[in-house]
Design an enzyme around this catalytic site. Sequence first.
Site, short mmCIF file in Angstrom:
data_model
loop_
_atom_site.label_atom_id
_atom_site.label_comp_id
_atom_site.label_asym_id
_atom_site.label_seq_id
_atom_site.Cartn_x
_atom_site.Cartn_y
_atom_site.Cartn_z
N LYS A 37 0.81 -1.22 0.00
CA LYS A 37 0.00 0.00 0.00
C LYS A 37 0.84 1.27 0.00
O LYS A 37 0.51 2.24 -0.70
CB LYS A 37 -0.96 0.00 1.20
CG LYS A 37 -2.12 -0.97 1.07
CD LYS A 37 -3.10 -0.77 2.20
CE LYS A 37 -4.34 -1.62 2.01
NZ LYS A 37 -5.38 -1.34 3.04
N GLY A 91 -4.51 0.80 17.84
CA GLY A 91 -3.68 0.50 16.68
C GLY A 91 -3.24 1.78 15.99
O GLY A 91 -3.91 2.82 16.09
N ASP A 150 -10.20 3.20 2.09
CA ASP A 150 -10.41 2.51 3.36
C ASP A 150 -11.23 3.35 4.34
O ASP A 150 -12.14 2.84 5.01
CB ASP A 150 -9.07 2.16 4.01
CG ASP A 150 -8.40 0.95 3.36
OD1 ASP A 150 -9.13 0.12 2.77
OD2 ASP A 150 -7.17 0.84 3.44
#
Length: 284
Positions: free
Chosen positions: A77, A140, A114
């Site tokens: 990515k 995260g 996303d």
Amino acid sequence: MSDDLPQEQITHAPLAGVIGMPIAHSRSPRLHGHWLRRYGINGHYIPLPVMPEHLAEVLRSLPRAGFVGVNVTIPHKEAALTLADVVTDRAALIGAANTLIFRPDGKIHADNTDGYGFIANLRQHAPDWVPAWGPAAVIGAGGAARAVVASLLDSGVTEIRITNRTRVRSEQIRAEFGARVVVYDWAQAGNMLEGAGTVVNATALGMTGKQPLRVPLDALSPDALVTDLVYTPLKTPFLAEAEARGCQIVDGLGMLLHQAAPGFERWFGQRPEVDDEVRRVVLE
């Protein structure tokens, strides 16, 4: 595709796919294949295992092979973003691309859907969700978390609390996204849930085959919306415990489905619908 199709029709069928390593586990071919059949589109979507050292060469060669674009997943990515000729603002902000469009002029256009997929999933399954209910707590600080943070800030969340096992990654997100991001030590992850209106697990912890997510939920309000980007299992232990505490929960499958829709529309000219049938097909 039937063998008796005219050769001209075969030649001009648009191709798309997903690039990653490994890629055999991806649900994207099943998803896009279903949409192609549903809308009667003569196209194909193919899994493409590509090693990092071959990514640039493959991306430049795919348009000549009839590809109109690809999805990009782990570990490509970030690299895909650097190889693109044109980058959307949201992809640049997130620092990664998951959707590439091969333009007729030969340029590679990079986007990141996303964050769009994350918010669209919440809107579909928690239509009463109000971003301004309270701070959002994000567990995260990887690429998925960056997309979540960007989309939450854009949707009107006034404060993002973030924690990660490696604190420096959280600090980097704060440096890039500004003062609305507050960093918590991993050992204090449970504390950041107090008063949070939205709680997100943006790690792979809790996924089938991975270590469990061990963040205490004692401070979690039953009024919070809790979501997990993991969708195998569909209801993670994290979501099950939050639900037992009275919280509304949203699983992570919808993010996968919704993030795929903009790319499909750009490549094949049809905006696909994300509905219960699509969920069922992808889970089979």
